[in-house]
Design a protein around this motif. Structure first.
Motif, PDB file in Angstrom:
ATOM      1  N   LYS A 155      -6.119  -1.347  -6.749  1.00 46.00           N
ATOM      2  CA  LYS A 155      -5.611  -1.546  -8.339  1.00 46.00           C
ATOM      3  C   LYS A 155      -4.742  -2.731  -8.587  1.00 46.00           C
ATOM      4  N   PRO A 156      -4.891  -3.189  -9.989  1.00 50.04           N
ATOM      5  CA  PRO A 156      -4.215  -4.443 -10.201  1.00 50.04           C
ATOM      6  C   PRO A 156      -2.741  -4.064 -10.065  1.00 50.04           C
ATOM      7  N   GLN A 157      -2.300  -5.237  -9.682  1.00 52.69           N
ATOM      8  CA  GLN A 157      -0.630  -5.179  -9.374  1.00 52.69           C
ATOM      9  C   GLN A 157       0.076  -5.222 -10.668  1.00 52.69           C
ATOM     10  N   MET A 200       0.689  -1.125   0.039  1.00 49.60           N
ATOM     11  CA  MET A 200      -0.091   0.037  -0.143  1.00 49.60           C
ATOM     12  C   MET A 200       0.797   1.184  -0.127  1.00 49.60           C
ATOM     13  N   SER A 201       0.603   1.996  -0.801  1.00 42.83           N
ATOM     14  CA  SER A 201       1.227   3.406  -1.070  1.00 42.83           C
ATOM     15  C   SER A 201       0.487   4.511  -0.136  1.00 42.83           C
ATOM     16  N   MET A 219      -5.887   2.205  -4.177  1.00 41.97           N
ATOM     17  CA  MET A 219      -7.293   1.898  -4.567  1.00 41.97           C
ATOM     18  C   MET A 219      -7.747   2.759  -5.646  1.00 41.97           C
ATOM     19  N   ARG A 220      -8.905   2.161  -6.390  1.00 41.01           N
ATOM     20  CA  ARG A 220      -9.384   2.724  -7.388  1.00 41.01           C
ATOM     21  C   ARG A 220     -11.174   2.764  -7.138  1.00 41.01           C
ATOM     22  N   TRP A 221     -11.879   3.352  -7.895  1.00 40.53           N
ATOM     23  CA  TRP A 221     -13.192   3.751  -7.771  1.00 40.53           C
ATOM     24  C   TRP A 221     -13.947   3.782  -8.898  1.00 40.53           C
ATOM     25  N   ILE A 222     -15.274   3.396  -8.833  1.00 41.74           N
ATOM     26  CA  ILE A 222     -16.100   3.578  -9.987  1.00 41.74           C
ATOM     27  C   ILE A 222     -17.681   3.815  -9.347  1.00 41.74           C
ATOM     28  N   GLN A 257      -9.931  -6.433  -0.633  1.00 42.08           N
ATOM     29  CA  GLN A 257     -11.206  -6.784  -1.693  1.00 42.08           C
ATOM     30  C   GLN A 257     -12.122  -5.389  -1.879  1.00 42.08           C
ATOM     31  N   GLY A 258     -12.956  -5.519  -2.774  1.00 45.03           N
ATOM     32  CA  GLY A 258     -14.011  -4.210  -3.002  1.00 45.03           C
ATOM     33  C   GLY A 258     -14.761  -4.116  -1.778  1.00 45.03           C
ATOM     34  N   TYR A 259     -15.030  -2.867  -1.954  1.00 42.59           N
ATOM     35  CA  TYR A 259     -16.071  -2.281  -0.727  1.00 42.59           C
ATOM     36  C   TYR A 259     -16.918  -1.238  -1.240  1.00 42.59           C
TER      37      TYR A 259
END
Length: 161
Positions: free
Chosen positions: A157-159, A1-2, A93-96, A127-129
């Motif tokens: 985010k994908p590795q 994690m960054s 992380m990313r979002w939509i 995992q997604g949340y």
């Protein structure tokens, strides 16, 4: 994690040093997501956990009864929810957007100021949340004319190999 600062927040902070920085930042967001340009938003505040933006009532965002169109308010809500998500989630992380519930509370006339904030703290997860973002839109008199809950789906985010 960054633990680095999100790029959108770093850009906002950098541009705030310049007289037209807020306008330029708003234009950059609309360049990245062109549909938002249809309402000509102006982002006036961005920090971890909070985004504020406004639109002015003008003919292109009006409905047939001379008020700000409901979809323009939805567009403003999704914009501020997305920008605050980008500024608040860890860079890992990313979002939509997953969904949105809206309430039209009063006639929307004049300048509309939206304030968006996560309903729960944004965090890294394996995992997604679901991350609900609460948005309140008020007129210049302070009357809340619209509210929304924008449900964001946050995932790692994908590795990269």
């Amino acid at each position: 994690m960054s633990d680095s600062i999100p790029r959108v927040l770093a850009l906002y902070n950098k541009l705030q040093r310049y007289p037209l920085g807020g306008w330029l930042f708003s234009r950059a967001i609309c360049f990245q997501a062109p549909y938002f340009g249809s309402i000509s938003p102006r982002i006036t505040r961005l920090e971890h956990g909070r985004c504020e933006a406004y639109i002015d009532q003008r003919r292109r965002v009006q409905n047939h009864i001379g008020t700000v169109h409901a979809i323009a308010l939805c567009n403003l809500a999704e914009l501020t929810a997305g920008v605050v998500s980008e500024a608040s989630l860890p860079t890992s992380m990313r979002w939509i957007p997953k969904g949105m519930e809206v309430k039209y509370l009063a006639k929307a006339k004049g300048r509309m100021l939206a304030v968006a904030a996560p309903a729960v703290p944004a965090a890294h997860a394996e995992q997604g949340y679901e991350l609900p973002i609460e948005v309140s839109v008020r007129d210049r008199g302070g009357t809340e004319v619209f509210s929304a809950t924008v449900r964001m789906w946050a995932t790692p985010k994908p590795q990269r190999s």
